[in-house]
Design an enzyme around this catalytic site. Sequence first.
Site, PDB file in Angstrom:
ATOM      1  N   LYS B  94       0.821  -1.220   0.000  1.00  0.00           N
ATOM      2  CA  LYS B  94       0.000   0.000   0.000  1.00  0.00           C
ATOM      3  C   LYS B  94       0.848   1.261   0.000  1.00  0.00           C
ATOM      4  O   LYS B  94       0.552   2.220   0.715  1.00  0.00           O
ATOM      5  CB  LYS B  94      -1.001  -0.039   1.157  1.00  0.00           C
ATOM      6  N   ARG B  95       1.871   1.276  -0.837  1.00  0.00           N
ATOM      7  CA  ARG B  95       2.712   2.442  -0.939  1.00  0.00           C
ATOM      8  C   ARG B  95       2.045   3.518  -1.797  1.00  0.00           C
ATOM      9  O   ARG B  95       1.064   3.245  -2.508  1.00  0.00           O
ATOM     10  CB  ARG B  95       4.071   2.078  -1.539  1.00  0.00           C
TER      11      ARG B  95
END
Lengths: 277, 277
Positions: B94-95
């Site tokens: 979830k960057r």
Amino acid sequence: MLSRQQLIQQIKQKKSFLCVGLDTDIEKIPVFLKEYPDPLFEFNKRIIDATRDLCIAYKPNAAFYERHGVTGLQSLIKTSEYLPKDCLSIIDAKRGDIGNTSGMYAKTFFDKEAAGMDFDAITVAPYMGNDSVIPFLAFEGKWVIILALTSSVGSKDFQYLETGNGPLYETVIQKANTWAGADRIMYVVGATKSTEFTNIRKYAPDNFLLVPGIGAQGGSLKDVCQYGMTKECGLIVNSSRAIIYASNGEDFAEAARAEALKVQQQMQAELEKAGVI
Amino acid sequence: MLSRQQLIQQIKQKKSFLCVGLDTDIEKIPVFLKEYPDPLFEFNKRIIDATRDLCIAYKPNAAFYERHGVTGLQSLIKTSEYLPKDCLSIIDAKRGDIGNTSGMYAKTFFDKEAAGMDFDAITVAPYMGNDSVIPFLAFEGKWVIILALTSSVGSKDFQYLETGNGPLYETVIQKANTWAGADRIMYVVGATKSTEFTNIRKYAPDNFLLVPGIGAQGGSLKDVCQYGMTKECGLIVNSSRAIIYASNGEDFAEAARAEALKVQQQMQAELEKAGVI
């Protein structure tokens, strides 16, 4: 760990609200450092030694370390241990996930026993809502810095969408204000949009704003201060590339200090103008 | 690396669209594994060996490894090397950051030379817009899985906001569709909102949807398939806790296999019903 009052005191004492961004890029640091066992840490150490009296925060960007895998993480851990206690240590990690996962990220960066790091603050993405933020707040005394209005081209895609209650970035601030107060939450506000500061201050009159876009990203310190500064300063302005890569020779740390000093002097003038000091 | 066609072929061959989530929590794995030099990897290895013919993807959640610092990262790297080539390897990270930083994250997880990992796909947060996603797409053949509608309580805070063009999660999909096609982009869609699948399919008729909420998070596989399945399946349904923690005794891997088999059999029935196989 710096409380809000301690942070304000540091700002008044150092006459600065500068955050030095440790976006330490192996491709950009002086070549001679590559002969050291840990070039990223060696670079950071010298930058910190040269600037610590001129700034009130340091902000390593996690991606620049993670891209080197285990050795990069070791550099980040060593850097976090080396950061001076009188400066706010911010990990720019922009994490955000469901509750139990955010709890793991909070341990990663806030709990020295877990992963070796003990940052004071972390940047967090708001898209997944309350349970992505609250686990970070469970660590007493730590700060959460929520992305509101960012400074790059992509900010136009979603952050300005009208939600019936102002643009999305304002809605984020209004909602996040219900999770904790200005003693625990800060917001990221990109400095290329100085006029929007007025608007943001309506909803976040007291929160510190972390402003990332000064220097290489083109924001104006004057504008940011005119529209964003409060009686207690309320601003932490970051500069990364313009300071840390001021020179790529043997004199890089002195050059970084000279750049930081220029910014600190401008900041002092702004703090005086606004009556903060 | 699995192309869209190869992924579809795997689904038809294994009669499964199961992703096993490797949310490997040191507090939850069988106690006897703690005597091994790398308990997280040892657990993952046995889970993988026991389930690889029943699933088409594995998804380690980065936070569960990062919270152990250097040793956790080593476990993650070893896990990434061990993942079978006929399964899609997804790093749930979830960057999302500005362009040059997202480029660093892309190197971290996609470029084996950089950090030791070579995942096929990564989950990405959309809040910062196009430049936070496009650097991942620059890695040819890799997948980007963008958060659209997530499955936890926090999804209500922002993802449902009306933007004048449908709720935010739909706007995210419409916009992201302009960045790349269904051969490179997937969306995360939480399984607790089955009726919304119909809506999402209007804008993402062909994209694979990664559905995280089956099992512990309470989603129904039947509903997901009824509203979300396409002629080429178009779904990757994740289950983490319900499979990997089916037992915490010596038999944990067999128990995981038994759970995975149950899910695979339900999936086979759904694939047959929809005429995919």
